[in-house]
Motif scaffolding. Structure first.
Motif, PDB file in Angstrom:
ATOM      1  N   ALA A 190       1.020  -1.158  -0.134  1.00 49.46           N
ATOM      2  CA  ALA A 190      -0.031  -0.125   0.172  1.00 49.46           C
ATOM      3  C   ALA A 190       0.864   1.278   0.095  1.00 49.46           C
ATOM      4  O   ALA A 190       0.599   2.196  -0.593  1.00 49.46           O
ATOM      5  CB  ALA A 190      -0.955  -0.174   1.173  1.00 49.46           C
ATOM      6  N   ASP A 191       1.995   1.255   0.726  1.00 48.04           N
ATOM      7  CA  ASP A 191       2.907   2.271   0.824  1.00 48.04           C
ATOM      8  C   ASP A 191       3.546   2.604  -0.599  1.00 48.04           C
ATOM      9  O   ASP A 191       3.683   3.776  -0.821  1.00 48.04           O
ATOM     10  CB  ASP A 191       3.909   2.167   1.999  1.00 48.04           C
ATOM     11  CG  ASP A 191       3.311   2.154   3.252  1.00 48.04           C
ATOM     12  OD1 ASP A 191       2.355   2.916   3.809  1.00 48.04           O
ATOM     13  OD2 ASP A 191       4.075   1.578   4.239  1.00 48.04           O
ATOM     14  N   VAL A 250       1.513   6.582  -7.091  1.00 49.01           N
ATOM     15  CA  VAL A 250       0.453   7.314  -7.454  1.00 49.01           C
ATOM     16  C   VAL A 250       0.849   8.979  -7.258  1.00 49.01           C
ATOM     17  O   VAL A 250       0.485   9.806  -8.214  1.00 49.01           O
ATOM     18  CB  VAL A 250      -0.803   7.071  -6.803  1.00 49.01           C
ATOM     19  CG1 VAL A 250      -1.788   8.163  -6.998  1.00 49.01           C
ATOM     20  CG2 VAL A 250      -1.449   6.011  -7.241  1.00 49.01           C
ATOM     21  N   GLU A 251       1.672   9.196  -6.133  1.00 49.42           N
ATOM     22  CA  GLU A 251       2.147  10.524  -5.858  1.00 49.42           C
ATOM     23  C   GLU A 251       2.999  10.972  -6.821  1.00 49.42           C
ATOM     24  O   GLU A 251       2.806  12.220  -7.394  1.00 49.42           O
ATOM     25  CB  GLU A 251       2.502  10.468  -4.380  1.00 49.42           C
ATOM     26  CG  GLU A 251       1.495  10.546  -3.443  1.00 49.42           C
ATOM     27  CD  GLU A 251       1.979  10.759  -1.992  1.00 49.42           C
ATOM     28  OE1 GLU A 251       3.289  10.400  -1.846  1.00 49.42           O
ATOM     29  OE2 GLU A 251       1.366  10.807  -1.197  1.00 49.42           O
TER      30      GLU A 251
END
Length: 48
Positions: free
Chosen positions: A33-34, A40-41
């Motif tokens: 998830a991280d 995405v960022e």
């Protein structure tokens, strides 16, 4: 035959729940998830 005295020398008591929790949370572990959030960022920054 098992040498109980020798086995007792090897014994290390387990951490108490609070100590174990602290030890676990203090580790910087990156999970999937991280990684996805970082991707995405990064993708959003390059599109701007």
């Amino acid at each position: 035959m098992i040498d109980f005295e020798e086995e007792l020398k090897k014994f290390h008591p387990s951490l108490e729940v609070e100590d174990a929790e602290e030890a676990i949370y203090n580790q910087d572990l990156t999970d999937m998830a991280d990684l996805l959030i970082k991707m995405v960022e990064k993708n959003n920054k390059t599109e701007e």
